[in-house]
Design a protein around this motif. Sequence first.
Motif, PDB file in Angstrom:
ATOM      1  N   ASP A 323       0.751  -1.289   0.087  1.00  0.00           N
ATOM      2  CA  ASP A 323       0.001   0.024  -0.063  1.00  0.00           C
ATOM      3  C   ASP A 323       0.916   1.210   0.211  1.00  0.00           C
ATOM      4  O   ASP A 323       0.360   2.394  -0.351  1.00  0.00           O
ATOM      5  N   SER A 324       2.080   1.212   0.298  1.00  0.00           N
ATOM      6  CA  SER A 324       2.841   2.239   0.399  1.00  0.00           C
ATOM      7  C   SER A 324       3.770   2.897  -0.602  1.00  0.00           C
ATOM      8  O   SER A 324       4.337   3.862  -0.803  1.00  0.00           O
ATOM      9  N   TYR A 325       3.448   2.064  -2.004  1.00  0.00           N
ATOM     10  CA  TYR A 325       4.140   2.218  -3.196  1.00  0.00           C
ATOM     11  C   TYR A 325       3.212   2.175  -4.267  1.00  0.00           C
ATOM     12  O   TYR A 325       2.767   1.268  -4.593  1.00  0.00           O
ATOM     13  N   PRO A 326       3.131   3.376  -4.713  1.00  0.00           N
ATOM     14  CA  PRO A 326       2.023   3.533  -5.882  1.00  0.00           C
ATOM     15  C   PRO A 326       2.115   2.466  -7.062  1.00  0.00           C
ATOM     16  O   PRO A 326       1.368   1.787  -7.814  1.00  0.00           O
ATOM     17  N   GLU A 327       3.386   2.096  -7.376  1.00  0.00           N
ATOM     18  CA  GLU A 327       3.655   1.276  -8.315  1.00  0.00           C
ATOM     19  C   GLU A 327       3.239  -0.344  -7.991  1.00  0.00           C
ATOM     20  O   GLU A 327       3.332  -1.175  -8.793  1.00  0.00           O
ATOM     21  N   LEU A 328       3.125  -0.684  -6.665  1.00  0.00           N
ATOM     22  CA  LEU A 328       2.591  -1.998  -6.251  1.00  0.00           C
ATOM     23  C   LEU A 328       1.085  -1.948  -5.836  1.00  0.00           C
ATOM     24  O   LEU A 328       0.611  -2.856  -5.433  1.00  0.00           O
ATOM     25  N   ALA A 329       0.424  -0.805  -6.350  1.00  0.00           N
ATOM     26  CA  ALA A 329      -1.133  -0.532  -6.044  1.00  0.00           C
ATOM     27  C   ALA A 329      -2.024  -1.767  -6.726  1.00  0.00           C
ATOM     28  O   ALA A 329      -2.755  -2.273  -6.044  1.00  0.00           O
ATOM     29  N   GLY A 330      -1.392  -2.259  -7.666  1.00  0.00           N
ATOM     30  CA  GLY A 330      -2.321  -3.239  -8.401  1.00  0.00           C
ATOM     31  C   GLY A 330      -2.339  -4.622  -7.610  1.00  0.00           C
ATOM     32  O   GLY A 330      -3.304  -5.143  -7.483  1.00  0.00           O
ATOM     33  N   PHE A 331      -1.230  -4.975  -7.223  1.00  0.00           N
ATOM     34  CA  PHE A 331      -1.224  -6.290  -6.397  1.00  0.00           C
ATOM     35  C   PHE A 331      -1.917  -6.016  -5.228  1.00  0.00           C
ATOM     36  O   PHE A 331      -2.759  -6.918  -4.621  1.00  0.00           O
ATOM     37  N   ALA A 332      -1.827  -4.836  -4.332  1.00  0.00           N
ATOM     38  CA  ALA A 332      -2.520  -4.671  -3.363  1.00  0.00           C
ATOM     39  C   ALA A 332      -3.791  -4.583  -3.440  1.00  0.00           C
ATOM     40  O   ALA A 332      -4.730  -5.246  -2.755  1.00  0.00           O
ATOM     41  N   ASP A 333      -4.372  -4.079  -4.497  1.00  0.00           N
ATOM     42  CA  ASP A 333      -5.809  -3.811  -4.338  1.00  0.00           C
ATOM     43  C   ASP A 333      -6.315  -5.307  -4.890  1.00  0.00           C
ATOM     44  O   ASP A 333      -7.513  -5.685  -4.251  1.00  0.00           O
ATOM     45  N   TRP A 334      -5.579  -6.131  -5.830  1.00  0.00           N
ATOM     46  CA  TRP A 334      -6.093  -7.388  -5.932  1.00  0.00           C
ATOM     47  C   TRP A 334      -6.188  -8.369  -4.876  1.00  0.00           C
ATOM     48  O   TRP A 334      -7.006  -9.103  -4.675  1.00  0.00           O
ATOM     49  N   PHE A 335      -5.092  -8.470  -4.076  1.00  0.00           N
ATOM     50  CA  PHE A 335      -5.035  -9.215  -2.693  1.00  0.00           C
ATOM     51  C   PHE A 335      -6.193  -8.786  -1.971  1.00  0.00           C
ATOM     52  O   PHE A 335      -6.779  -9.692  -1.329  1.00  0.00           O
ATOM     53  N   ARG A 336      -6.453  -7.764  -1.623  1.00  0.00           N
ATOM     54  CA  ARG A 336      -7.480  -7.297  -0.779  1.00  0.00           C
ATOM     55  C   ARG A 336      -8.786  -7.378  -1.183  1.00  0.00           C
ATOM     56  O   ARG A 336      -9.734  -7.991  -0.546  1.00  0.00           O
ATOM     57  N   ARG A 337      -8.836  -7.285  -2.501  1.00  0.00           N
ATOM     58  CA  ARG A 337     -10.202  -7.386  -3.150  1.00  0.00           C
ATOM     59  C   ARG A 337     -10.670  -9.183  -3.426  1.00  0.00           C
ATOM     60  O   ARG A 337     -11.653  -9.466  -3.014  1.00  0.00           O
ATOM     61  N   THR A 338      -9.649  -9.620  -3.767  1.00  0.00           N
ATOM     62  CA  THR A 338      -9.850 -11.037  -4.050  1.00  0.00           C
ATOM     63  C   THR A 338      -9.455 -12.230  -3.048  1.00  0.00           C
ATOM     64  O   THR A 338     -10.107 -13.038  -2.646  1.00  0.00           O
ATOM     65  N   LEU A 339      -8.240 -11.995  -2.103  1.00  0.00           N
ATOM     66  CA  LEU A 339      -7.948 -13.046  -1.530  1.00  0.00           C
ATOM     67  C   LEU A 339      -8.523 -12.775   0.287  1.00  0.00           C
ATOM     68  O   LEU A 339      -8.555 -13.785   0.590  1.00  0.00           O
ATOM     69  N   ILE A 340      -8.454 -11.533   0.579  1.00  0.00           N
ATOM     70  CA  ILE A 340      -8.891 -11.347   1.773  1.00  0.00           C
ATOM     71  C   ILE A 340     -10.331 -12.073   2.006  1.00  0.00           C
ATOM     72  O   ILE A 340     -10.470 -12.736   3.044  1.00  0.00           O
ATOM     73  N   PRO A 341     -11.211 -11.863   1.355  1.00  0.00           N
ATOM     74  CA  PRO A 341     -12.452 -12.470   1.430  1.00  0.00           C
ATOM     75  C   PRO A 341     -12.454 -14.096   1.591  1.00  0.00           C
ATOM     76  O   PRO A 341     -13.152 -14.769   2.681  1.00  0.00           O
ATOM     77  N   LEU A 342     -11.590 -14.516   0.992  1.00  0.00           N
ATOM     78  CA  LEU A 342     -11.248 -16.018   1.095  1.00  0.00           C
ATOM     79  C   LEU A 342     -10.490 -16.376   2.273  1.00  0.00           C
ATOM     80  O   LEU A 342     -10.677 -17.512   3.106  1.00  0.00           O
ATOM     81  N   CYS A 343      -9.542 -15.458   2.678  1.00  0.00           N
ATOM     82  CA  CYS A 343      -8.802 -15.858   3.993  1.00  0.00           C
ATOM     83  C   CYS A 343      -9.888 -15.547   4.955  1.00  0.00           C
ATOM     84  O   CYS A 343      -9.582 -16.318   6.139  1.00  0.00           O
ATOM     85  N   GLU A 344     -10.884 -14.863   5.044  1.00  0.00           N
ATOM     86  CA  GLU A 344     -11.843 -14.640   6.170  1.00  0.00           C
ATOM     87  C   GLU A 344     -12.631 -15.865   6.370  1.00  0.00           C
ATOM     88  O   GLU A 344     -13.407 -16.215   7.607  1.00  0.00           O
ATOM     89  N   GLN A 345     -12.627 -16.786   5.242  1.00  0.00           N
ATOM     90  CA  GLN A 345     -13.439 -18.186   5.526  1.00  0.00           C
ATOM     91  C   GLN A 345     -12.585 -19.291   6.477  1.00  0.00           C
ATOM     92  O   GLN A 345     -13.036 -20.232   6.538  1.00  0.00           O
ATOM     93  N   GLN A 346     -11.102 -18.757   6.674  1.00  0.00           N
ATOM     94  CA  GLN A 346     -10.398 -19.818   7.143  1.00  0.00           C
ATOM     95  C   GLN A 346     -10.330 -19.907   8.458  1.00  0.00           C
ATOM     96  O   GLN A 346     -10.608 -18.963   9.116  1.00  0.00           O
ATOM     97  N   PRO A 347     -10.237 -21.092   9.107  1.00  0.00           N
ATOM     98  CA  PRO A 347     -10.253 -21.342  10.600  1.00  0.00           C
ATOM     99  C   PRO A 347      -9.101 -20.279  11.428  1.00  0.00           C
ATOM    100  O   PRO A 347      -9.410 -20.006  12.529  1.00  0.00           O
ATOM    101  N   TRP A 348      -7.976 -20.322  10.584  1.00  0.00           N
ATOM    102  CA  TRP A 348      -6.817 -19.797  11.076  1.00  0.00           C
ATOM    103  C   TRP A 348      -7.089 -18.095  11.039  1.00  0.00           C
ATOM    104  O   TRP A 348      -6.100 -17.366  11.809  1.00  0.00           O
ATOM    105  N   TYR A 349      -7.781 -17.456  10.641  1.00  0.00           N
ATOM    106  CA  TYR A 349      -7.937 -16.132  10.122  1.00  0.00           C
ATOM    107  C   TYR A 349      -8.296 -15.113  11.379  1.00  0.00           C
ATOM    108  O   TYR A 349      -9.172 -15.667  12.116  1.00  0.00           O
ATOM    109  N   LEU A 350      -7.686 -14.114  11.618  1.00  0.00           N
ATOM    110  CA  LEU A 350      -8.091 -13.073  12.296  1.00  0.00           C
ATOM    111  C   LEU A 350      -7.833 -11.684  11.617  1.00  0.00           C
ATOM    112  O   LEU A 350      -7.011 -11.902  10.562  1.00  0.00           O
ATOM    113  N   ASP A 351      -8.383 -10.728  11.943  1.00  0.00           N
ATOM    114  CA  ASP A 351      -8.332  -9.370  11.222  1.00  0.00           C
ATOM    115  C   ASP A 351      -6.662  -9.052  11.074  1.00  0.00           C
ATOM    116  O   ASP A 351      -6.204  -9.026  11.929  1.00  0.00           O
ATOM    117  N   TYR A 352      -6.314  -8.834   9.758  1.00  0.00           N
ATOM    118  CA  TYR A 352      -4.801  -8.926   9.514  1.00  0.00           C
ATOM    119  C   TYR A 352      -4.665  -7.365  10.033  1.00  0.00           C
ATOM    120  O   TYR A 352      -3.280  -7.236  10.273  1.00  0.00           O
TER     121      TYR A 352
END
Length: 359
Positions: A323-352
């Motif tokens: 999130d701190s580097y504009p050139e990495l924003a595409g990866f950060a946005d994809w991770f948050r939008r696509t992977l975090i909802p899947l992480c939230e379904q995992q038994p190990w997950y807590l609010d990162y």
Amino acid sequence: MNDEVSLCGEVIEALASWVSQQLQQHQWQCPKKLVLDPLGGDAGFRCYFRLNVQPGLLAVYAPPAVEKNHAFVALARHFIGQGVHAPEVVAVDFERGFLLLEDFGDRPLQDELTSESVDMLYGEVLLSLLRLQQSPLPEPEPGFELPIYDAQLLRQEMQLFDQWFVPQLLDYELDSAERTMLNDFYDQLTQVALQQPQVCVHRDFHSRNLMYREGQAPGVIDFQDAVLGPVTYDLVSLLRDCYVRWPRARVEQWALAYGTMVEDVGLVDDLCQQQWLQWFDWMGLQRHIKVLGIFARLWLRDGKSGYLNDLPLVIRYTLEVADSYPELAGFADWFRRTLIPLCEQQPWYLDYQLAGEGS
């Protein structure tokens, strides 16, 4: 569990016999009845046993088919010669994977770290790191030559993320556009890693692989995967430890202080603080992407579930830096939008966003 682990029980008798022979040969003081007390394992396939002898020793079974025993022994001797407190190798049987090592005790640095103690403890550790990085490269010897942390190895590590974490732990199939995005992301991180001065890199330099010894320099262990690589790699492994978190401002203060140290001894020329912090941040991002894959693999392949609880902190590091580097924003946005909802379904997950607050 892997077959290599189950073999531990079968070799204890042979290991004990070998240890007895070595103790007699080295005239080590030991009791009439030798006891091998099994210790907890680690992320590898090694099995450790504490001996009831003085001074303290560890017996180790490290299956030679899967463990880098030649590298461990060569590096231990090299580091000791450079003033780094690695364990003395008392004896080794490479063919059977038996080692007899100096025992650094059972107090990892992680257990000693508090807000009050961390400055002093990290100060001692960073001096050890400086010695390690200043040391000349170990000479090649039979069974070992220090590998280079080249572009292929850097990418190979990061690809554990899209081999284990994404498809197997989260059960998500990447499409071609996502694979292209990840490949571009890996290229960015690899390029910055290769820009840095190259030094001897421990490669797992964190609070569980540093042993607290009161009145002595910290003991450094688990260095058999060492390589010639980027100067910030071990620094970020320590300061953005996967098992303990410190406030970002404090981490950057330590990182910059170490940057001044490496400049003073000539490992870096004309240090630019902004560039140093980018090297540090992006090297940490490469490491944490790799670790997401490794921790997933440790559970799915090796049956080691404990590392799952550390995933939220690794995710936090990953997104804070991206999130701190504009050139990495595409990866950060994809991770948050696509992977975090899947992480939230995992038994190990807590609010990162809260991960590591109690560490």
